[in-house]
Design an enzyme around this catalytic site. Structure first.
Site, PDB file in Angstrom:
ATOM      1  N   HIS A   1       0.810  -1.196  -0.119  1.00 57.35           N
ATOM      2  CA  HIS A   1      -0.032   0.031  -0.001  1.00 57.35           C
ATOM      3  C   HIS A   1       0.912   0.985   0.162  1.00 57.35           C
ATOM      4  O   HIS A   1       1.443   1.616   1.083  1.00 57.35           O
ATOM      5  CB  HIS A   1      -1.063  -0.005   1.373  1.00 57.35           C
ATOM      6  CG  HIS A   1      -1.938   1.059   1.357  1.00 57.35           C
ATOM      7  ND1 HIS A   1      -3.102   1.056   1.873  1.00 57.35           N
ATOM      8  CD2 HIS A   1      -1.615   2.286   0.943  1.00 57.35           C
ATOM      9  CE1 HIS A   1      -3.905   2.305   1.584  1.00 57.35           C
ATOM     10  NE2 HIS A   1      -2.954   3.066   1.267  1.00 57.35           N
TER      11      HIS A   1
ATOM     12  N   ARG B   1       2.177   9.193  -5.979  1.00 58.35           N
ATOM     13  CA  ARG B   1       1.864  10.254  -6.571  1.00 58.35           C
ATOM     14  C   ARG B   1       2.060  10.415  -8.048  1.00 58.35           C
ATOM     15  O   ARG B   1       2.276   9.599  -8.869  1.00 58.35           O
ATOM     16  CB  ARG B   1       2.663  11.310  -5.924  1.00 58.35           C
ATOM     17  CG  ARG B   1       2.363  11.184  -4.339  1.00 58.35           C
ATOM     18  CD  ARG B   1       0.878  11.282  -4.005  1.00 58.35           C
ATOM     19  NE  ARG B   1       0.703  11.733  -2.572  1.00 58.35           N
ATOM     20  CZ  ARG B   1      -0.196  11.354  -1.597  1.00 58.35           C
ATOM     21  NH1 ARG B   1      -1.296  10.654  -2.272  1.00 58.35           N
ATOM     22  NH2 ARG B   1      -0.330  11.569  -0.467  1.00 58.35           N
TER      23      ARG B   1
ATOM     24  N   HIS C   1     -10.456   1.371   1.890  1.00 57.80           N
ATOM     25  CA  HIS C   1     -10.145   2.363   2.899  1.00 57.80           C
ATOM     26  C   HIS C   1     -11.360   2.226   3.723  1.00 57.80           C
ATOM     27  O   HIS C   1     -12.413   2.750   3.512  1.00 57.80           O
ATOM     28  CB  HIS C   1      -9.998   3.540   2.043  1.00 57.80           C
ATOM     29  CG  HIS C   1      -9.720   4.584   3.209  1.00 57.80           C
ATOM     30  ND1 HIS C   1      -8.309   5.315   3.306  1.00 57.80           N
ATOM     31  CD2 HIS C   1     -10.377   5.123   4.232  1.00 57.80           C
ATOM     32  CE1 HIS C   1      -8.499   6.075   4.375  1.00 57.80           C
ATOM     33  NE2 HIS C   1      -9.749   6.156   4.830  1.00 57.80           N
TER      34      HIS C   1
ATOM     35  N   HIS D   1      -4.603  -0.612   6.219  1.00 55.12           N
ATOM     36  CA  HIS D   1      -4.131   0.406   7.277  1.00 55.12           C
ATOM     37  C   HIS D   1      -5.052   0.348   8.593  1.00 55.12           C
ATOM     38  O   HIS D   1      -5.469   1.320   8.943  1.00 55.12           O
ATOM     39  CB  HIS D   1      -3.959   1.953   7.021  1.00 55.12           C
ATOM     40  CG  HIS D   1      -5.007   2.291   5.794  1.00 55.12           C
ATOM     41  ND1 HIS D   1      -6.136   2.431   6.066  1.00 55.12           N
ATOM     42  CD2 HIS D   1      -4.819   3.120   4.772  1.00 55.12           C
ATOM     43  CE1 HIS D   1      -6.891   2.889   5.241  1.00 55.12           C
ATOM     44  NE2 HIS D   1      -6.021   3.450   4.413  1.00 55.12           N
TER      45      HIS D   1
ATOM     46  N   ASP E   1       1.180   2.512   3.565  1.00 56.62           N
ATOM     47  CA  ASP E   1       0.650   3.917   3.306  1.00 56.62           C
ATOM     48  C   ASP E   1       1.343   4.966   3.306  1.00 56.62           C
ATOM     49  O   ASP E   1       1.067   6.292   3.869  1.00 56.62           O
ATOM     50  CB  ASP E   1      -0.488   3.831   4.263  1.00 56.62           C
ATOM     51  CG  ASP E   1      -1.558   4.762   3.761  1.00 56.62           C
ATOM     52  OD1 ASP E   1      -1.629   5.151   2.587  1.00 56.62           O
ATOM     53  OD2 ASP E   1      -2.255   5.593   4.950  1.00 56.62           O
TER      54      ASP E   1
ATOM     55  N   HIS F   1       3.059  14.331   1.077  1.00 61.24           N
ATOM     56  CA  HIS F   1       2.533  15.644   0.735  1.00 61.24           C
ATOM     57  C   HIS F   1       3.620  16.864   0.873  1.00 61.24           C
ATOM     58  O   HIS F   1       4.453  16.780   1.880  1.00 61.24           O
ATOM     59  CB  HIS F   1       1.088  16.056   1.545  1.00 61.24           C
ATOM     60  CG  HIS F   1       0.148  15.055   1.559  1.00 61.24           C
ATOM     61  ND1 HIS F   1      -0.584  15.287   0.540  1.00 61.24           N
ATOM     62  CD2 HIS F   1      -0.356  14.217   2.228  1.00 61.24           C
ATOM     63  CE1 HIS F   1      -1.722  14.355   0.649  1.00 61.24           C
ATOM     64  NE2 HIS F   1      -1.433  13.683   1.633  1.00 61.24           N
TER      65      HIS F   1
ATOM     66  N   ALA G   1      -3.733  15.140   5.127  1.00 62.67           N
ATOM     67  CA  ALA G   1      -3.578  13.739   5.633  1.00 62.67           C
ATOM     68  C   ALA G   1      -2.772  12.918   5.015  1.00 62.67           C
ATOM     69  O   ALA G   1      -2.980  12.608   3.741  1.00 62.67           O
ATOM     70  CB  ALA G   1      -4.911  13.223   5.962  1.00 62.67           C
TER      71      ALA G   1
END
Ligand code: NCD
Ligand code: ZN
Length: 337
Positions: free
Chosen positions: A13, A17, A136, A171, A244, A248, A258
């Site tokens: 996972h 991007r 999710h 997750h 995960d 950012h 997040a």
């Protein structure tokens, strides 16, 4: 100095991007992982075989340029109205999983699934094609710390309605989710991240506000963390590693995005955690065996070396604040060439 040699892990996972950042994040993942299951929440979403394939080509080019041999496992994003035919086309194009984001649950999920009934045809097509449903599992309408638990009945309904569907609850963040995954049949597995194993809500809010630890699902209480650690070190084939990792850039983090950039520190963090739990021997199953088996893949042929050596996580990597920036970790990791 203690050291450990394990089968090269997989990351089931990760968010690599798009655009210029894709190169750096792909290279970083290739340092510790033999395969990466890449999430489809880019813009526009990967909801057709064509979009998935274009994205796959660019990510694979960056992975190939790293010279690591790391392979990408492509996924598509389930959106209502996508249609069973598009699901079949994605499966034919090599999708290993389709991602279910409840609408509004996280980054780029506004166009997600409002209710499982809105994707019945798509779920049936995934079941028939043997494509894993990656979920999710949060109900965005519930209070933030209760979102995961509130989604468990929805997931239960999906698991029971599609008896041939393989499902990964992504997750995990709560003891309740660990119990639910244990109670479902063997075709339901779960990823656990390094940050949910290592940290709690207190790392975000306990002293000064630390947005570097802010992700969805939000880190929970110590009793949840303990239940996650127990699951991860248990050796149960249902639980496996997914970072995960969700980088950012600083301006997005400042405006509240997040996600933690965890892939650079995940393996050192995991080694420290498993060591503390007296379970270093269980690390390989968690991050290099169980997930591959769940997805029907052979183990990687490469090796990862982990050794005990204190180091401070830098303030910035690839233009992003990594998870645990400024903290001292006790283990390091590196691929055996
Ligand atoms: C992820 C992202 O930024 O893409 N964010 C996160 O907090 N984990 C999306 C996700 O997996 O929820
Ligand atoms: Zn994610």
């Amino acid at each position: 100095m203690r050291e450990l040699l394990i089968t090269l892990p997989d990351d089931f996972h990760v968010h690599l991007r798009q655009g210029p950042a894709l190169a750096a994040y792909s290279r970083r993942s290739a340092e510790h992982f033999g395969r990466v299951l890449v999430m489809p929440n880019v813009v526009p979403p990967l909801s057709s075989a064509r979009a998935m394939d274009d994205y796959r080509r660019s990510a694979e080019a960056h992975l190939a340029a790293s010279g690591s041999g790391t392979r990408m496992l492509p996924t598509f994003k389930l959106v209502p109205g996508m249609g069973a035919e598009a699901v079949r086309a994605c499966a034919l194009a090599g999708a290993v999983a389709g991602k279910y984001y409840p609408a509004g649950s996280t980054t780029n999920a506004a166009d997600g699934v409002p209710d499982p009934d809105s994707v019945q045809g798509e779920l049936a097509a995934m079941e028939a094609a043997g494509v894993v449903l990656s979920v999710h599992a949060e109900d965005p309408g519930a209070p933030v710390l209760e979102r995961e638990e509130a989604f468990l009945p929805v997931l239960d309904r999906i698991v029971n309605s599609y008896p041939g569907l393989k499902v990964v609850m992504e997750h995990l963040s709560t003891a309740a989710a660990v119990d639910a995954v244990r109670s479902w049949p063997a075709r339901v597995g779960a990823t656990i991240t390094a940050h949910h194993l290592a940290f709690t809500l207190d790392d975000i809010l306990g002293e000064r506000l630390q947005p570097g630890f802010f992700c969805k699902p939000v880190l929970k209480a110590e009793r949840d963390r303990t239940a996650l650690v127990e699951a991860a070190i248990s050796g149960s084939p249902k639980f496996f590693f997914g970072s995960d990792s969700a980088p950012h850039p600083p301006e997005a983090k400042r405006s509240g995005a997040a996600g933690c950039y965890s892939s650079p520190v995940a393996m050192p963090l995991l080694a420290g955690l498993f060591d503390q739990a007296g379970a270093l021997g269980a690390l390989e199953a968690f991050c290099a065996v169980n997930g591959a088996r769940f997805y029907g893949l052979a183990a990687n042929s490469g090796k990862l070396r982990l050794w005990e050596e204190a180091w401070t996580v830098p303030a910035e990597l690839d233009g992003v604040e990594p998870l645990a920036a400024g903290r001292v970790l006790a283990w390091r990791a590196g691929r055996v060439p």
